[in-house]
Write a protein that holds these residues in place. Structure first.
Motif, short mmCIF file in Angstrom:
data_model
loop_
_atom_site.label_atom_id
_atom_site.label_comp_id
_atom_site.label_asym_id
_atom_site.label_seq_id
_atom_site.Cartn_x
_atom_site.Cartn_y
_atom_site.Cartn_z
N ALA A 1 0.84 -1.20 0.00
CA ALA A 1 0.00 0.00 0.00
C ALA A 1 0.87 1.25 0.00
CB ALA A 1 -0.93 0.00 1.21
N GLY A 2 2.01 1.19 0.71
CA GLY A 2 2.93 2.32 0.72
C GLY A 2 3.56 2.54 -0.65
N GLN A 3 3.87 1.44 -1.33
CA GLN A 3 4.44 1.56 -2.68
C GLN A 3 3.43 2.15 -3.66
OE1 GLN A 3 6.00 -2.68 -2.86
NE2 GLN A 3 7.61 -1.62 -3.99
N VAL A 4 2.20 1.71 -3.52
CA VAL A 4 1.14 2.23 -4.40
C VAL A 4 0.92 3.72 -4.15
CG1 VAL A 4 -1.34 2.10 -4.91
CG2 VAL A 4 0.01 0.00 -4.70
N MET A 5 0.98 4.10 -2.89
CA MET A 5 0.86 5.52 -2.55
C MET A 5 1.96 6.34 -3.24
SD MET A 5 1.24 7.21 1.25
CE MET A 5 1.37 8.98 1.50
N ARG A 6 3.20 5.87 -3.16
CA ARG A 6 4.31 6.58 -3.79
C ARG A 6 4.19 6.57 -5.32
NH1 ARG A 6 6.75 4.31 0.74
NH2 ARG A 6 7.26 2.37 -0.35
N MET A 7 3.62 5.48 -5.85
CA MET A 7 3.40 5.39 -7.29
C MET A 7 2.48 6.52 -7.77
SD MET A 7 1.64 2.21 -9.40
CE MET A 7 -0.04 2.52 -8.75
N TYR A 8 1.42 6.76 -7.01
CA TYR A 8 0.49 7.84 -7.39
C TYR A 8 1.11 9.22 -7.16
CZ TYR A 8 -3.16 4.33 -7.91
OH TYR A 8 -3.89 3.24 -8.32
N GLN A 9 1.94 9.35 -6.16
CA GLN A 9 2.62 10.63 -5.94
C GLN A 9 3.53 10.96 -7.13
OE1 GLN A 9 4.51 9.87 -2.16
NE2 GLN A 9 2.81 10.72 -0.98
N ARG A 10 4.24 9.95 -7.62
CA ARG A 10 5.14 10.18 -8.76
C ARG A 10 4.34 10.42 -10.03
NH1 ARG A 10 8.76 5.19 -6.56
NH2 ARG A 10 10.03 6.38 -5.09
N TYR A 11 3.20 9.73 -10.16
CA TYR A 11 2.32 9.95 -11.31
C TYR A 11 1.81 11.39 -11.30
CZ TYR A 11 -1.68 9.19 -14.49
OH TYR A 11 -2.58 9.27 -15.52
N ALA A 12 1.43 11.88 -10.12
CA ALA A 12 0.96 13.26 -9.99
C ALA A 12 2.06 14.24 -10.41
CB ALA A 12 0.53 13.53 -8.54
N GLU A 13 3.26 13.96 -9.98
CA GLU A 13 4.39 14.84 -10.34
C GLU A 13 4.60 14.87 -11.85
OE1 GLU A 13 7.53 13.11 -8.11
OE2 GLU A 13 6.96 14.07 -6.20
N GLN A 14 4.48 13.70 -12.50
CA GLN A 14 4.69 13.65 -13.94
C GLN A 14 3.59 14.37 -14.71
OE1 GLN A 14 6.07 10.07 -15.84
NE2 GLN A 14 6.86 9.21 -13.94
N ARG A 15 2.40 14.43 -14.13
CA ARG A 15 1.29 15.13 -14.78
C ARG A 15 1.26 16.62 -14.42
NH1 ARG A 15 -1.88 13.07 -18.43
NH2 ARG A 15 -2.31 10.84 -18.41
N GLY A 16 2.17 17.03 -13.55
CA GLY A 16 2.18 18.42 -13.14
C GLY A 16 1.14 18.76 -12.10
N TRP A 17 0.63 17.74 -11.41
CA TRP A 17 -0.34 17.96 -10.34
C TRP A 17 0.40 18.16 -9.01
CZ3 TRP A 17 -3.25 12.85 -11.78
CH2 TRP A 17 -3.96 13.03 -12.98
N LYS A 18 -0.35 18.58 -8.00
CA LYS A 18 0.17 18.68 -6.65
C LYS A 18 -0.58 17.70 -5.76
CE LYS A 18 1.49 23.56 -7.03
NZ LYS A 18 1.30 24.92 -6.48
N TYR A 19 0.11 17.18 -4.76
CA TYR A 19 -0.56 16.26 -3.83
C TYR A 19 -0.26 16.68 -2.39
CZ TYR A 19 4.00 13.97 -3.34
OH TYR A 19 5.32 13.71 -3.10
N GLU A 20 -1.23 16.36 -1.53
CA GLU A 20 -1.10 16.64 -0.10
C GLU A 20 -1.57 15.42 0.67
OE1 GLU A 20 -3.12 19.51 3.35
OE2 GLU A 20 -3.85 19.56 1.28
N VAL A 21 -0.74 14.92 1.56
CA VAL A 21 -1.14 13.78 2.39
C VAL A 21 -2.03 14.31 3.51
CG1 VAL A 21 -0.38 11.91 3.88
CG2 VAL A 21 0.96 12.51 1.85
N ILE A 22 -3.29 13.89 3.50
CA ILE A 22 -4.25 14.35 4.50
C ILE A 22 -4.23 13.45 5.72
CG2 ILE A 22 -6.73 14.60 4.96
CD1 ILE A 22 -7.10 15.58 2.15
#
Length: 358
Positions: free
Chosen positions: A128-149
């Protein structure tokens, strides 16, 4: 199918939208202004794609004629350009079709992404931690921002649960396919016999809900301030800053403790509850629309296995469309584009068929 009449209607609407943008009073209503600017951007992109498509079609016709020329050099040059023009036309045709389909307003929204460790104990939390980081990197590649709530670390590593807010252009449009059960098959680091284990995590992607979508009634909420605990986040302390909220009619429960203050945690918890209620509302509407219609978008059924990550064979399979890629390292480094493109193409085919545009 000839889409000229539909394009002409979009041109007329584009002219109307440009007049609206020219009105300085538009920006006194920020929400309306944002919607109009988004519509302007989409219409402009569509019309530019259409014009490029028409130009490519004319160029193809010309090259086909030139390929028949007696001059061998001219004919050869024309013939060499034909495959690229055909490929361009095919891709642009698909893009135009998608842009002409009735649009789900939620596709433009930001999203809340919730990941929970499933079957498999410690290995599930690590995955689950790896999947979380996968989406964080995907967000970065798309130019999105993410915030861990919200984040609940596991003692073995990874997270038993995490919630992120992802903001940017058309976030939900690209993340909506990710809801469901993600399964991993691999040899855990703690496995001494070299046996392959199967573990899972569940992903829920929810479009950000606005007050006009879901109006929370305070009498239907049970709000408690509690003491923060566990590894939590960087700013967790021993004060009563954590907030837990229960939506009494549905039993939805959310606890937030990673914020700096009780007020911040309360706002985040309410945001998650609102998104969960909006997701349930959307799911109910989709079921009413067609109980039989096959959907690629996460139904909210967390038992639905959508994807398997097989590490020994470096193979990722999306079970909804039977799509397989061997780009394991790339995907976990955030390159989900191949998967997303395949899912979008399949969804577009379904929607075109439903709209009678296939």
């Amino acid at each position: 199918m000839d889409y000229s009449s539909l394009i002409n209607k979009r041109r007329e609407r584009f002219a109307e939208v440009e007049e609206l943008i020219a009105d300085p009073n538009l920006f006194s209503d920020q929400k309306k202004a944002t919607e109009i600017m988004r519509e302007h951007r989409r219409l402009k992109q569509l019309l530019e794609m259409w014009d490029t498509l028409e130009t490519a079609k004319r160029n193809l016709e010309e090259n086909i004629e030139l390929a028949k020329e007696e001059d061998a050099e001219i004919a050869e040059m024309a013939q060499m350009e034909i495959p690229e023009l055909e490929s361009t036309i095919e891709q642009l045709s698909q893009d135009v079709q998608y842009a002409l389909l009735p649009r789900d307003a939620a596709e433009d929204r930001d999203a809340l992404l919730e990941i929970r460790g499933g079957a498999g104990g410690d290995e599930a939390a690590i995955f689950a931690g790896q999947v979380m980081r996968m989406y964080q990197r995907y967000a970065e590649q798309r130019g999105w921002k993410y915030e861990v709530i919200e984040a609940m670390p596991s003692e073995a590593g990874g997270f038993s649960k995490s919630v992120m807010k992802i903001t940017g252009e058309e976030v939900f449009r690209f993340l909506k396919y990710e809801s469901g059960v993600h399964r991993v098959q691999r040899v855990p680091a703690t496995e001494t016999q070299g046996r392959i284990h199967t573990s899972t995590c569940t992903v829920a992607v929810m479009p950000e809900a606005e007050d006009v979508d879901i109006q929370l009634k305070m009498e239907e909420l049970e709000i408690k301030a509690t003491r923060s605990g566990g590894p939590g986040g960087q700013h967790v302390n021993t004060t009563d800053s954590a907030v837990q909220i229960t939506h009494l009619p549905t039993g939805i429960y959310v606890k937030c403790q990673d914020g700096r203050s009780q007020t911040q945690n309360k706002e985040k918890a309410l945001e998650i509850i609102r998104a969960k209620l909006f997701e349930a509302k959307q799911r109910e509407q989709a079921e009413q629309y067609s109980a039989q219609r096959r959907s690629l978008i996460g139904s909210g059924d967390r038992s639905e296995k959508i994807r398997t990550y097989n590490f020994p064979q470096s193979r990722i399979t999306d079970h909804r469309i039977g799509f397989t890629t061997h780009n394991m390292d790339g995907v976990f480094d955030g390159s989900l584009f191949e998967l997303t493109d395949a899912l979008q193409k399949e969804e577009m085919a379904q929607r075109l068929e439903d709209a009678g545009m296939a």
